[in-house]
Scaffold this active site. Structure first.
Site, PDB file in Angstrom:
ATOM      1  N   GLN A 214       0.822  -1.208   0.000  1.00 43.05           N
ATOM      2  CA  GLN A 214       0.000   0.000   0.000  1.00 43.05           C
ATOM      3  C   GLN A 214       0.860   1.263   0.000  1.00 43.05           C
ATOM      4  O   GLN A 214       0.340   2.361  -0.110  1.00 43.05           O
ATOM      5  CB  GLN A 214      -0.910   0.024   1.241  1.00 43.05           C
ATOM      6  CG  GLN A 214      -1.873  -1.156   1.311  1.00 43.05           C
ATOM      7  CD  GLN A 214      -2.714  -1.181   2.571  1.00 43.05           C
ATOM      8  OE1 GLN A 214      -2.866  -2.227   3.173  1.00 43.05           O
ATOM      9  NE2 GLN A 214      -3.274  -0.062   3.000  1.00 43.05           N
ATOM     10  N   ARG A 364      -8.874  -1.670   8.156  1.00 42.35           N
ATOM     11  CA  ARG A 364      -9.824  -0.614   7.797  1.00 42.35           C
ATOM     12  C   ARG A 364     -10.154   0.277   8.988  1.00 42.35           C
ATOM     13  O   ARG A 364     -11.318   0.428   9.359  1.00 42.35           O
ATOM     14  CB  ARG A 364     -11.082  -1.266   7.230  1.00 42.35           C
ATOM     15  CG  ARG A 364     -11.620  -0.435   6.077  1.00 42.35           C
ATOM     16  CD  ARG A 364     -12.597  -1.169   5.249  1.00 42.35           C
ATOM     17  NE  ARG A 364     -12.982  -0.294   4.142  1.00 42.35           N
ATOM     18  CZ  ARG A 364     -13.774  -0.662   3.165  1.00 42.35           C
ATOM     19  NH1 ARG A 364     -14.286  -1.884   3.154  1.00 42.35           N
ATOM     20  NH2 ARG A 364     -14.081   0.167   2.206  1.00 42.35           N
ATOM     21  N   CYS A 365      -9.111   0.796   9.583  1.00 44.03           N
ATOM     22  CA  CYS A 365      -9.297   1.633  10.762  1.00 44.03           C
ATOM     23  C   CYS A 365      -8.135   2.592  10.805  1.00 44.03           C
ATOM     24  O   CYS A 365      -7.005   2.180  10.877  1.00 44.03           O
ATOM     25  CB  CYS A 365      -9.261   0.754  12.002  1.00 44.03           C
ATOM     26  SG  CYS A 365      -8.754   1.611  13.483  1.00 44.03           S
ATOM     27  N   GLU A 734     -12.778   4.238   5.441  1.00 42.90           N
ATOM     28  CA  GLU A 734     -12.865   3.384   6.625  1.00 42.90           C
ATOM     29  C   GLU A 734     -14.046   3.718   7.521  1.00 42.90           C
ATOM     30  O   GLU A 734     -14.316   2.991   8.479  1.00 42.90           O
ATOM     31  CB  GLU A 734     -11.569   3.515   7.436  1.00 42.90           C
ATOM     32  CG  GLU A 734     -10.359   2.953   6.722  1.00 42.90           C
ATOM     33  CD  GLU A 734      -9.069   3.572   7.210  1.00 42.90           C
ATOM     34  OE1 GLU A 734      -8.983   4.820   7.221  1.00 42.90           O
ATOM     35  OE2 GLU A 734      -8.159   2.839   7.574  1.00 42.90           O
TER      36      GLU A 734
HETATM   37  N1  MCN Z   1     -14.090   9.493  -2.228  1.00 39.90           N
HETATM   38  C1  MCN Z   1     -14.986  10.373  -2.807  1.00 39.90           C
HETATM   39  N2  MCN Z   1     -15.427  11.462  -2.106  1.00 39.90           N
HETATM   40  C2  MCN Z   1     -15.004  11.692  -0.826  1.00 39.90           C
HETATM   41  C3  MCN Z   1     -14.110  10.786  -0.215  1.00 39.90           C
HETATM   42  C4  MCN Z   1     -13.647   9.702  -0.954  1.00 39.90           C
HETATM   43  O1  MCN Z   1     -15.391  10.155  -3.946  1.00 39.90           O
HETATM   44  N3  MCN Z   1     -15.428  12.761  -0.142  1.00 39.90           N
HETATM   45  C5  MCN Z   1     -13.538   8.375  -2.984  1.00 39.90           C
HETATM   46  C6  MCN Z   1     -12.054   8.568  -3.206  1.00 39.90           C
HETATM   47  O2  MCN Z   1     -11.737   9.420  -4.211  1.00 39.90           O
HETATM   48  C7  MCN Z   1     -11.548   7.154  -3.376  1.00 39.90           C
HETATM   49  C8  MCN Z   1     -12.436   6.393  -2.398  1.00 39.90           C
HETATM   50  O3  MCN Z   1     -13.613   7.190  -2.229  1.00 39.90           O
HETATM   51  O4  MCN Z   1     -11.728   6.725  -4.697  1.00 39.90           O
HETATM   52  C9  MCN Z   1     -11.751   6.202  -1.024  1.00 39.90           C
HETATM   53  O5  MCN Z   1     -11.128   7.389  -0.676  1.00 39.90           O
HETATM   54  P1  MCN Z   1     -10.451   7.727   0.737  1.00 39.90           P
HETATM   55  O6  MCN Z   1     -11.481   7.842   1.765  1.00 39.90           O
HETATM   56  O7  MCN Z   1      -9.553   8.869   0.517  1.00 39.90           O
HETATM   57  O8  MCN Z   1      -9.603   6.434   1.119  1.00 39.90           O
HETATM   58  P2  MCN Z   1      -8.277   5.902   0.403  1.00 39.90           P
HETATM   59  O9  MCN Z   1      -8.404   6.018  -1.032  1.00 39.90           O
HETATM   60  O10 MCN Z   1      -7.084   6.452   1.080  1.00 39.90           O
HETATM   61  O11 MCN Z   1      -8.403   4.364   0.726  1.00 39.90           O
HETATM   62  C10 MCN Z   1      -7.951   3.821   1.931  1.00 39.90           C
HETATM   63  C11 MCN Z   1      -9.078   3.144   2.667  1.00 39.90           C
HETATM   64  C12 MCN Z   1      -8.497   2.259   3.686  1.00 39.90           C
HETATM   65  S1  MCN Z   1      -7.371   2.923   4.747  1.00 39.90           S
HETATM   66  C13 MCN Z   1      -8.821   0.938   3.741  1.00 39.90           C
HETATM   67  S2  MCN Z   1      -8.203   0.028   5.009  1.00 39.90           S
HETATM   68  C14 MCN Z   1      -9.656   0.345   2.744  1.00 39.90           C
HETATM   69  C15 MCN Z   1     -10.570   1.324   2.111  1.00 39.90           C
HETATM   70  O12 MCN Z   1      -9.907   2.441   1.741  1.00 39.90           O
HETATM   71  N4  MCN Z   1      -9.133  -0.615   1.965  1.00 39.90           N
HETATM   72  C16 MCN Z   1      -9.835  -0.986   0.827  1.00 39.90           C
HETATM   73  N5  MCN Z   1     -11.406   0.803   1.180  1.00 39.90           N
HETATM   74  C17 MCN Z   1     -11.022  -0.275   0.441  1.00 39.90           C
HETATM   75  N6  MCN Z   1     -11.724  -0.670  -0.638  1.00 39.90           N
HETATM   76  C18 MCN Z   1     -11.278  -1.693  -1.397  1.00 39.90           C
HETATM   77  N7  MCN Z   1     -12.006  -2.076  -2.451  1.00 39.90           N
HETATM   78  N8  MCN Z   1     -10.130  -2.356  -1.094  1.00 39.90           N
HETATM   79  C19 MCN Z   1      -9.397  -2.028  -0.016  1.00 39.90           C
HETATM   80  O13 MCN Z   1      -8.273  -2.661   0.249  1.00 39.90           O
HETATM   81 CU1  CUN Z   2      -6.553   1.443   8.494  1.00 42.63          CU
HETATM   82  S1  CUN Z   2      -6.447  -0.167   7.367  1.00 42.63           S
HETATM   83 MO1  CUN Z   2      -6.301   1.195   5.964  1.00 42.63          MO
HETATM   84  O1  CUN Z   2      -5.351   2.285   6.974  1.00 42.63           O
HETATM   85  O2  CUN Z   2      -5.106   0.703   4.979  1.00 42.63           O
END
Ligand code: MCN
Ligand code: CUN
Length: 782
Positions: A214, A364-365, A734
């Site tokens: 990641q 996922r936290c 998360e």
């Molecule tokens: N998004 C959006 N509008 C927002 C916030 C987010 O459209 N206001 C969209 C983002 O652009 C992105 C998605 O939602 O395409 C997730 O965005 P974000 O909240 O920024 O999270 P990350 O992309 O940093 O993803 C990490 C998060 C984590 S930490 C875990 S754990 C997890 C999760 O995402 N692991 C996943 N969701 C997952 N989903 C899949 N399918 N697989 C994982 O391993």
């Molecule tokens: Cu908290 S599990 Mo995600 O931070 O990759």
């Protein structure tokens, strides 16, 4: 709407061009000429001296090329490596193993089958040692030491908040409730396990590492730090993270298998593949949770919260390998004041070594926030029950009021924005809260068990501001680099790495919005350290808050230059130009306009004298604060008095992640997250017996949620933009996993509250619920 436990992109629609464009290859699909396979011998004991490792029978198997032990690695200074929390971790043991399924030796062979046969043929003689499983016993005087290199099993003590003020508030309190909670050890179980192909090219002297990480850049730096003395210098390391079948936090750490594969590739001069099998993934990878929490709340008789106190014992296994920001050994657990306006709070956490796999990663936290939310949302219900107030009314009374943002919590966080009452009210309306309470009353009269559980959580994501957040000293910024080509198409690269969250879609949307280039003309790339700008990767829902912000700011830099070029082309002053998505025009005469595509062409063919050619920008974004998404979830459950089975009748989830870039992806994230929030509430737990034997090392015992257990999720939204994020977005990846578990527990406890039940530990398996029904005399005779 589908989001499975991690296959490629979270939302895949046939008509989405990104579906076709997706590279569609995983690490395990990679085949390189002459590639060798690595498999690992693992310890059956949780704590034992290694008396002897005899590889001779393994080496006699056709195809087995080498058996590597800790003693071999020691010669190269590679037997130990640092953890992300500046502790140290064995790659392969020199003389002692510290947990069951720990790596003991690595077998390298010409085929996967030969490697597996080799593993079975390596003879290891162990001398078992006393095992420390219970973290409380580990802290007792005279306890067996897990780590010979440490004074005791106590790793660290960490505390925050105002102790004196909190103690006083508890002394003065009209009502106090206390509760012990255990948040058991769980494991993410992504569809794709961890693995890599390490490919050392002796002529170029370059290592290419294809891996399921990641955080590709951070891994590159760690490899350079660990193996720099062997010639693996950072410019000669390329980490490529292709499509990843789910990460969920489990693919942040550096696992011994990666290092063994690198060592084997350097020693043999051939590419070496290591792919975990499912049991190895479950038994030996970094785990999540394992917090033993002692919490207390103080309030007035009429239900106003005054103080929060938390003491926690954190079981870290044999090494502290938590993927936390280095200043916070207990992660962001101190967001535990949640959505409520507390005058005082105090928290203490003690980290402890036990004979278990290393950890403290997430699942996922965002760094221990699940533990925090579970604590405060459970405690809020216990307090509401104690003073005889409806849990919704109790929450409404104690929420931080919308006009108090930005709000500084008693434990020091500055919440950016929120409107908690609005989200809870919407969830209550969607579920029909008042009617459900009436129905519950009637059902109780008939002896039926129905419960309604609320969780009004506050998340904290987007690490982070560089003054507070770093991992191994590297600040937690993130990045976007964008290049607009002459024909007006663009490529954008990021320091993050999607594992199924759909970054290819949403980053393109942000850039399209800012630049007016259609999203299908924007190629988004992540996960190749030779091309992408440095970033800390994707976890803790930080991609949108940090790299998403970098995307907007890089696009705005491009626009600034585009304005200069447009002024030149239109023979107008820059100040006289106005931007409308996709073009600049002269104020008052909209026909005198230049599109972004025309400007891009001019940037390479007709740029003003004295200006550099090209249309590119890069942004390294250091966020001024974290973002605080929130939501209110309501679960409605019916309990079967004959079996103890909990039926989830309804689940309403109102999420507020600020401005939504792609509502469909957000909904997919929430659906997947809710299923992963339901899992620990009812199903998942990794337990150990007193000898440190894992109970739950396969999918017969470790219960994953399937479509059978998953109810129909009903989602709703409110939008409270983040005031400091360039497009007002907060993270969401998360939220649902963090927010959901206490809603389920609160619902089950609510169904049983009239019987005197105050708390249920998770997972609330039918057996555990049945036991309570029996104790309370309401179980139906079979
Ligand atoms: N998004 C959006 N509008 C927002 C916030 C987010 O459209 N206001 C969209 C983002 O652009 C992105 C998605 O939602 O395409 C997730 O965005 P974000 O909240 O920024 O999270 P990350 O992309 O940093 O993803 C990490 C998060 C984590 S930490 C875990 S754990 C997890 C999760 O995402 N692991 C996943 N969701 C997952 N989903 C899949 N399918 N697989 C994982 O391993
Ligand atoms: Cu908290 S599990 Mo995600 O931070 O990759």
């Amino acid at each position: 709407m589908v989001e499975c436990r991690g296959l490629g992109h979270s939302v895949r629609r046939k008509e989405d061009p990104r579906f076709i464009r997706g590279k569609g290859h995983y690490v395990d699909d990679i085949k390189l000429p002459g590639m060798l396979y690595l498999d690992i011998v693992r310890s059956p004991y949780a704590h034992a001296k290694i008396v002897k490792i005899d590889p001779s029978k393994a080496l006699a198997i056709p195809g087995v090329a080498a058996v590597v032990t800790g003693k071999d690695l020691e010669k190269y200074g590679l037997a130990w490596m640092p953890t992300l929390m500046s502790d140290k971790q064995m790659v392969l043991p020199i003389d002692t193993v510290k947990y069951q399924a720990q790596e003991v030796a690595a077998v390298v062979a010409t085929s996967r089958y030969a490697a597996a046969d080799g593993v079975a043929a390596v003879e290891v003689e162990y001398d078992p040692l006393p095992v420390v499983v219970d973290p409380f016993k580990a802290l007792e005087k005279g306890a067996t030491k897990v780590r010979d290199d440490k004074e005791s099993n106590h790793i660290w003590h960490w505390e925050t908040g105002d102790k004196a003020k909190t103690d006083q508030a508890f002394k003065d309190a009209e009502v106090v409730v206390e509760q012990k909670l255990h948040i058991p050890r769980i494991h993410v179980a992504s569809i794709e396990t961890c693995g890599c192909v390490a490919s050392w090219e002796p002529i170029e002297g370059k290592l290419t590492m294809y891996m399921t990480t990641q955080a590709p850049h951070a891994i590159r730096t760690v490899i350079a730090l660990v193996a720099g003395h062997l010639g693996l210098s950072e410019e000669r390391i390329r980490v490529i993270s292709p499509d990843i079948g789910g990460g969920f936090g489990g693919k942040v750490p550096v696992y011994p298998g990666y290092v063994c594969a690198i060592a084997a590739s350097v020693l043999t001069g051939k590419p070496v593949k290591w792919i975990e099998d499912r049991s190895e993934n479950l038994q030996a990878d970094s785990f999540a949770r394992d917090y033993h929490i002692d919490a207390a709340l103080a309030a007035t008789k009429d239900g106003r919260l005054t103080a929060l106190r938390i003491k926690t014992v954190a079981d870290h296994g044999y090494t502290d390998a938590a993927a936390n920001p280095s200043k916070y050994p207990a992660g962001l657990f101190h967001v535990a004041t949640g959505s409520y306006d507390f005058k005082s709070a105090h928290m203490e956490v003690d980290g402890v070594y036990t004979n278990k796999p290393p950890g403290g990663i997430a699942y996922r936290c965002s760094f221990r926030v699940t533990e925090a939310v579970h604590t405060i949302e459970r405690m809020a219900d216990i307090m509401a029950h104690e003073i005889g107030m409806d849990p919704a009314e109790f929450r409404m009374k104690n929420f931080i009021a919308p006009d108090k943002f930005p709000y500084t919590s008693a434990l020091g966080w500055e919440y950016d924005s929120g409107n908690y009452g609005k989200a809870l009210r919407l969830a209550m309306d969607m579920v029909g809260y008042e009617d459900l309470r009436k129905e519950q009353k009637k059902k109780r009269e008939k002896g039926e068990l129905m419960g309604i559980g609320i969780s009004s959580f506050t998340e904290i994501v987007g690490a982070g501001p560089s003054k507070q957040f770093d991992i191994l000293g590297i600040k937690m910024f993130d990045s976007c680099e964008i290049r607009v080509h002459p024909t007006g198409k663009a490529i954008a690269r990021f320091g993050t790495k999607s594992q199924g969250q759909g970054h290819e879609t949403t980053y393109a949307q942000i850039l399209a919005e800012e630049l007016g280039i259609p999203p299908e003309h924007i190629q988004v790339e992540e996960g190749d350290t030779d091309t992408a700008p440095y970033g800390l990767g994707t976890y803790a829902s930080r991609s949108t808050p940090v790299a998403g912000a970098a995307a907007a700011l890089a696009a705005r830099k491009v626009r600034d230059k585009a304005r200069k070029i447009a002024a030149h082309l239109l023979e107008a002053a820059e100040e006289d130009l106005e931007w409308e998505r996709g073009k600049f025009f002269v104020k008052g005469s909209p026909d005198r306009a230049k599109t972004i595509q025309e400007i891009a062409f001019a940037a390479y063919t007709n740029h003003p004298q004295g200006m550099e050619a090209g249309l590119e920008a890069v942004s390294y974004y250091d966020p001024p604060n974290l973002t605080f998404p929130f939501g209110s979830y309501i679960a409605v459950v019916d309990i079967d008095r004959g079996t103890g089975q909990v039926h989830i009748r309804r689940f309403v989830a109102v999420d507020d992640c600020g401005v939504r870039i792609n509502p469909m992806i957000v909904e997919g994230q929430v659906h997947g997250g809710l299923t992963m929030g339901m899992a620990p509430a009812f199903l998942e737990e990794i337990a150990y017996d007193e000898n440190g034997n894992i109970r739950g090392g396969n999918f017969m015992e470790y219960l994953l949620p399937t479509a059978m257990e998953t109810p129909n999720w009903e989602t709703g939204e409110t939008v409270t933009p983040s005031p400091h994020h360039p497009i007002g977005a907060k993270g969401v990846g998360e939220s649902a996993t963090v927010g959901a578990p206490p809603a389920f527990v609160n619902a089950v406890v609510d169904a049983l509250s009239h019987l005197g039940v105050r708390h249920m530990e998770i997972p609330m398996t039918p057996a555990r619920v049945w036991q309570v029904l029996k104790e309370k005399g309401v179980a139906l005779a079979r």
